[in-house]
Design a protein around this motif. Structure first.
Motif, PDB file in Angstrom:
ATOM      1  N   GLU A   1       0.899  -1.391  -0.208  1.00 30.51           N
ATOM      2  CA  GLU A   1       0.022  -0.209  -0.002  1.00 30.51           C
ATOM      3  C   GLU A   1       0.528   1.121   0.011  1.00 30.51           C
ATOM      4  O   GLU A   1       2.127   1.429   0.911  1.00 30.51           O
ATOM      5  CB  GLU A   1      -1.025   0.080   1.142  1.00 30.51           C
ATOM      6  CG  GLU A   1      -2.587  -0.136   0.819  1.00 30.51           C
ATOM      7  CD  GLU A   1      -2.937  -0.779   2.462  1.00 30.51           C
ATOM      8  OE1 GLU A   1      -3.713   0.655   3.157  1.00 30.51           O
ATOM      9  OE2 GLU A   1      -3.856  -2.124   2.404  1.00 30.51           O
ATOM     10  N   LEU A   2       1.009   2.105  -0.982  1.00 33.36           N
ATOM     11  CA  LEU A   2       1.218   3.724  -0.772  1.00 33.36           C
ATOM     12  C   LEU A   2       0.831   4.747   0.085  1.00 33.36           C
ATOM     13  O   LEU A   2      -0.360   4.827  -0.541  1.00 33.36           O
ATOM     14  CB  LEU A   2       1.062   4.005  -2.074  1.00 33.36           C
ATOM     15  CG  LEU A   2       2.168   3.457  -3.731  1.00 33.36           C
ATOM     16  CD1 LEU A   2       2.093   4.223  -4.453  1.00 33.36           C
ATOM     17  CD2 LEU A   2       3.137   3.615  -2.684  1.00 33.36           C
ATOM     18  N   LEU A   3       1.577   4.776   1.078  1.00 31.11           N
ATOM     19  CA  LEU A   3       0.440   5.551   2.288  1.00 31.11           C
ATOM     20  C   LEU A   3       1.256   7.045   1.567  1.00 31.11           C
ATOM     21  O   LEU A   3       2.665   7.457   1.670  1.00 31.11           O
ATOM     22  CB  LEU A   3       1.367   5.276   3.056  1.00 31.11           C
ATOM     23  CG  LEU A   3       1.178   6.536   4.372  1.00 31.11           C
ATOM     24  CD1 LEU A   3      -0.714   6.464   4.500  1.00 31.11           C
ATOM     25  CD2 LEU A   3       1.246   6.042   5.454  1.00 31.11           C
ATOM     26  N   LYS A   4       0.453   8.249   1.615  1.00 26.97           N
ATOM     27  CA  LYS A   4       1.184   9.420   1.251  1.00 26.97           C
ATOM     28  C   LYS A   4       1.695   9.365  -0.115  1.00 26.97           C
ATOM     29  O   LYS A   4       2.801   9.407  -0.590  1.00 26.97           O
ATOM     30  CB  LYS A   4       1.754   9.650   1.872  1.00 26.97           C
ATOM     31  CG  LYS A   4       2.400  11.386   1.878  1.00 26.97           C
ATOM     32  CD  LYS A   4       2.306  11.624   3.165  1.00 26.97           C
ATOM     33  CE  LYS A   4       4.299  11.404   3.112  1.00 26.97           C
ATOM     34  NZ  LYS A   4       5.174  12.331   4.483  1.00 26.97           N
ATOM     35  N   LEU A   5       0.689  10.095  -1.713  1.00 28.44           N
ATOM     36  CA  LEU A   5       1.932  10.397  -2.593  1.00 28.44           C
ATOM     37  C   LEU A   5       1.791  11.295  -2.903  1.00 28.44           C
ATOM     38  O   LEU A   5       1.336  12.338  -2.129  1.00 28.44           O
ATOM     39  CB  LEU A   5      -0.006  10.041  -3.830  1.00 28.44           C
ATOM     40  CG  LEU A   5       0.308   8.485  -4.404  1.00 28.44           C
ATOM     41  CD1 LEU A   5      -0.756   8.456  -5.790  1.00 28.44           C
ATOM     42  CD2 LEU A   5       1.533   7.658  -4.743  1.00 28.44           C
ATOM     43  N   PRO A   6       3.053  12.047  -3.567  1.00 27.96           N
ATOM     44  CA  PRO A   6       3.305  13.172  -3.510  1.00 27.96           C
ATOM     45  C   PRO A   6       2.697  13.669  -4.421  1.00 27.96           C
ATOM     46  O   PRO A   6       1.697  13.636  -5.393  1.00 27.96           O
ATOM     47  CB  PRO A   6       5.471  13.358  -4.168  1.00 27.96           C
ATOM     48  CG  PRO A   6       4.551  11.359  -4.691  1.00 27.96           C
ATOM     49  CD  PRO A   6       3.702  11.009  -4.552  1.00 27.96           C
ATOM     50  N   GLU A   7       2.753  15.051  -3.986  1.00 27.40           N
ATOM     51  CA  GLU A   7       1.955  16.273  -5.449  1.00 27.40           C
ATOM     52  C   GLU A   7       2.568  16.427  -6.415  1.00 27.40           C
ATOM     53  O   GLU A   7       3.570  16.209  -6.549  1.00 27.40           O
ATOM     54  CB  GLU A   7       1.804  17.951  -4.551  1.00 27.40           C
ATOM     55  CG  GLU A   7       2.714  18.509  -3.734  1.00 27.40           C
ATOM     56  CD  GLU A   7       2.946  19.422  -2.605  1.00 27.40           C
ATOM     57  OE1 GLU A   7       2.918  20.478  -4.250  1.00 27.40           O
ATOM     58  OE2 GLU A   7       1.789  19.777  -1.912  1.00 27.40           O
ATOM     59  N   LEU A   8       1.426  16.092  -7.264  1.00 28.69           N
ATOM     60  CA  LEU A   8       2.168  16.627  -8.611  1.00 28.69           C
ATOM     61  C   LEU A   8       3.239  17.677  -8.950  1.00 28.69           C
ATOM     62  O   LEU A   8       2.429  18.289  -8.796  1.00 28.69           O
ATOM     63  CB  LEU A   8       1.129  16.046  -9.723  1.00 28.69           C
ATOM     64  CG  LEU A   8       0.452  14.718  -9.167  1.00 28.69           C
ATOM     65  CD1 LEU A   8      -0.226  14.127 -10.376  1.00 28.69           C
ATOM     66  CD2 LEU A   8       1.259  13.643  -9.404  1.00 28.69           C
ATOM     67  N   PRO A   9       3.675  17.317 -10.413  1.00 30.19           N
ATOM     68  CA  PRO A   9       4.364  18.792 -10.767  1.00 30.19           C
ATOM     69  C   PRO A   9       2.378  19.670 -11.752  1.00 30.19           C
ATOM     70  O   PRO A   9       1.959  18.900 -11.634  1.00 30.19           O
ATOM     71  CB  PRO A   9       4.835  18.325 -11.698  1.00 30.19           C
ATOM     72  CG  PRO A   9       5.808  17.106 -11.457  1.00 30.19           C
ATOM     73  CD  PRO A   9       4.110  16.589 -10.791  1.00 30.19           C
TER      74      PRO A   9
ATOM     75  N   VAL B   1      -2.085  11.762 -12.925  1.00 31.60           N
ATOM     76  CA  VAL B   1      -1.383  11.172 -12.630  1.00 31.60           C
ATOM     77  C   VAL B   1      -1.877   9.964 -14.194  1.00 31.60           C
ATOM     78  O   VAL B   1      -3.411   9.222 -14.069  1.00 31.60           O
ATOM     79  CB  VAL B   1      -1.175   9.726 -11.941  1.00 31.60           C
ATOM     80  CG1 VAL B   1      -0.980   8.343 -11.482  1.00 31.60           C
ATOM     81  CG2 VAL B   1      -0.833  10.604 -10.651  1.00 31.60           C
TER      82      VAL B   1
ATOM     83  N   SER C   1       0.337   6.757 -14.340  1.00 29.72           N
ATOM     84  CA  SER C   1      -0.325   4.973 -13.476  1.00 29.72           C
ATOM     85  C   SER C   1       1.068   5.398 -12.660  1.00 29.72           C
ATOM     86  O   SER C   1       1.985   6.111 -12.585  1.00 29.72           O
ATOM     87  CB  SER C   1       0.865   4.260 -14.461  1.00 29.72           C
ATOM     88  OG  SER C   1       1.999   4.556 -15.453  1.00 29.72           O
ATOM     89  N   VAL C   2       0.922   4.101 -11.229  1.00 32.10           N
ATOM     90  CA  VAL C   2       1.872   4.135 -10.251  1.00 32.10           C
ATOM     91  C   VAL C   2       2.166   2.989 -10.314  1.00 32.10           C
ATOM     92  O   VAL C   2       1.287   1.601 -10.142  1.00 32.10           O
ATOM     93  CB  VAL C   2       0.858   4.765  -8.933  1.00 32.10           C
ATOM     94  CG1 VAL C   2       2.526   4.641  -8.010  1.00 32.10           C
ATOM     95  CG2 VAL C   2       0.553   6.210  -9.130  1.00 32.10           C
ATOM     96  N   ASP C   3       3.233   3.051 -10.589  1.00 31.79           N
ATOM     97  CA  ASP C   3       4.115   0.971 -10.638  1.00 31.79           C
ATOM     98  C   ASP C   3       5.340   1.457  -8.961  1.00 31.79           C
ATOM     99  O   ASP C   3       5.884   1.957  -9.419  1.00 31.79           O
ATOM    100  CB  ASP C   3       4.418   0.953 -11.469  1.00 31.79           C
ATOM    101  CG  ASP C   3       3.335   0.834 -12.450  1.00 31.79           C
ATOM    102  OD1 ASP C   3       2.808   0.443 -12.601  1.00 31.79           O
ATOM    103  OD2 ASP C   3       3.667   1.644 -13.826  1.00 31.79           O
TER     104      ASP C   3
END
Lengths: 140, 140
Positions: free
Chosen positions: B113-121, B126, B128-130
């Motif tokens: 599980e990804l906790l906390k995604l960074p804010e995008l430029p 997004v 995809s997230v791999d």
DNA sequence: GTGTTTGCAAAGTGTTTGCAATTTA
DNA sequence: TAAATTGCAAACACTTTGCAAACAC
């Protein structure tokens, strides 16, 4: 104020890494390690070198990128199967990839967190954990 | 108990995807979609087809893999820059990669599980997230 | 029959290699 | 001057392409 001698530092940098400071390697090191972290491809670095009037062959670009990588001055990043990227930031971190532009960007450490890693297949150990977030221009 | 007609189902599968069921495409679909999820490379699938006496060329293997990918029957996975992997599991999930063996394995959904995604430029979205976890044999 | 697909061989791309000439220590 | 490095061109691995023959509808 920090008085630096960037040129000598870079030479020391590669000497400390056990790499002979030849003209070509110094020139590339100057391009790579002077300033902010960079993500380069062999071809991109080659063109940049030519632009800066550095006489070097593509074979030497590849050799040097691999030597620097072996010496942990660079890190290889796999993003797409067409080209290999090298990152001057060898610390552990993750990446954004602008699919449109073919450009990598570091994700600041701490901006992303993995909660819960899966249990590994029996008898294996982790070599690396990489998160790649592909992004593209938002179309309203 | 679920009585299946796997052969017809596979043909329907590709027809529904808008792909003409030619002899070669049916044969490959049977290799790919009959049973568990798989991760294949073009060359691996080619050799497998030859072993099963399927007459097909490597060009058609590539064509078919791309058509299936475009039709969302397969998903391209980037792991190393030497070859392209295709995954028959098109749902969102992450991967282990056995660096030693050059083999991919799915990570079950929910195991990571990804906790906390960074804010995008700014101005990006997004795609995809791999997460790719490279593993290798543990050496005591 | 007509348009699509196949398979071959050739071309393309990014990368690596062999080796003589050059450079470094 | 001995050993390492460079640069070229050729070789490589994987993938794509052009086109005539074969196939699907």
């Amino acid at each position: 104020m920090n008085i630096e001698k960037p040129f000598e530092n870079i030479i020391e940098h590669i000497i400390n890494a056990g790499i002979r400071p030849t003209r070509q390697r110094i020139a590339l090191a100057k391009l790579l390690f002077r300033g902010d972290y960079r993500h380069v491809t062999a071809d991109g670095l080659y063109k940049e070198a030519l632009r800066e009037n550095i006489r070097i062959s593509i074979a030497t670009i590849y050799n040097t990128l691999h030597q620097f990588t072996a010496a942990n001055l660079l890190q290889k990043i796999v993003v797409d199967s067409d080209r290999t990227y090298f990152d001057t930031n060898v610390g552990h971190h993750h990446h954004f990839f602008y699919s449109d532009l073919g450009q990598l960007e570091d994700i600041q450490n701490g901006k992303i967190e993995l909660l819960k890693l899966p249990e590994l297949p029996h008898g294996t150990k982790v070599d690396s954990v990489d998160v790649l977030i592909k992004i593209s221009k938002k179309t309203i």
